[in-house]
Design an enzyme around this catalytic site. Sequence first.
Site, PDB file in Angstrom:
ATOM      1  N   HIS A   1       0.826  -1.200   0.000  1.00  0.00           N
ATOM      2  CA  HIS A   1       0.000   0.000   0.000  1.00  0.00           C
ATOM      3  C   HIS A   1       0.867   1.260   0.000  1.00  0.00           C
ATOM      4  CE1 HIS A   1      -2.958  -2.952   1.463  1.00  0.00           C
ATOM      5  NE2 HIS A   1      -3.863  -2.138   0.989  1.00  0.00           N
ATOM      6  N   ASP A   9      -4.809  -6.282  -8.025  1.00  0.00           N
ATOM      7  CA  ASP A   9      -4.969  -5.603  -6.747  1.00  0.00           C
ATOM      8  C   ASP A   9      -5.159  -4.112  -7.045  1.00  0.00           C
ATOM      9  OD1 ASP A   9      -5.117  -5.142  -4.028  1.00  0.00           O
ATOM     10  OD2 ASP A   9      -3.261  -6.190  -3.542  1.00  0.00           O
TER      11      ASP A   9
END
Length: 360
Positions: free
Chosen positions: A190, A260
């Site tokens: 992230h 993702d």
Amino acid sequence: MTVHSPFLLDVAGTQLSADDRRRLAHPLTGGVILFTRNWCDRAQLLELTSAIKAVREDLLICVDHEGGRVQRFRSDGFTQLPPMRALGALWMQDRNAGPGSGAMAATNAATAAGYVLASELRACGVDFSFTPVLDLDWGGSSVIGDRAFHADPRVVAMLAKSLAHGLLQAGMAHCGKHFPGHGFVRADSHTDIPVDRRSLKAILQDDAAPYAWLRSTLTAVMPAHVIYPKVDSRPAGFSRRWLQDILRTRLGFEGAIISDDLSMEGARRIDGHLASHTDAALAALQAGCDLVLLCNQSLGDGRAVDDLLDGLADALAHGRWQPSPDSAARRLALLPETVPQAWDELMFQPAYLQALEMLP
């Protein structure tokens, strides 16, 4: 969801705005992912999912709803599901229970968790959850941590298959993640670009082993935003070698491949530079992803979402990307249709009540 609808986007709030409706109606939009910010209570969630389906019935409504710390809806009747590590711990307790018992309690609990998870979501109009996590619990990854079932790939495969069985019993497809494995690296994709320097042989015999064993079970796979430099210089989600040569050809996986989140820091570092959302989406599609996911970009003016839709449309028109007829839409549609139960009916269904009793 049609073969030309590869984009999964998010919406800003608990109700659809005019911009949300416009983006959902776009022919390249294949579905929507929901977050905690889209939730107040069950009645509101059902109104929201019904509004999304009213825009286009074929839109896939998704959520990250694993159990433990990754569970978007937690109140107003939703069961607080355990982290997957709790099922692995139950496996270890049960293995010494005597000849023939094996990990019976753990596999039954995993099936129950999948059934409860899917039944409650479907009662509120949600079609699909990005679960199970197939990453191994190597002990050093904070982003994976207790989301992983176990350190042993055999235990992970057995518990994941049991969880998937429960999901399928309730009529929900599922997505194994994060291929070929995110559990070994400490960095969080992230915010960083994780690098796993192990050999292909080591990764295949450990982290990727559940994908080979579950190739006929999994309906979808999500690749990791991790670079494995001894295999390819690109993160797995943008690598034809990982997605086509290894996942499709070597491991024999025929389900859908879903990227993702392309807004993550690890998602947009491609070939040494920070790519735009559109370039990242095209790289993922060209590598072999069937669907691409962009999260948290509808907030504010939502320009990133519009730019990506425009960029994908332009790339399709100019031949930079061409969806295969044998796409995710067909693969995810192979599930037999089941009618979800209304919440009040679900609360009295014997199979649901039995599953609740089997949770750890």
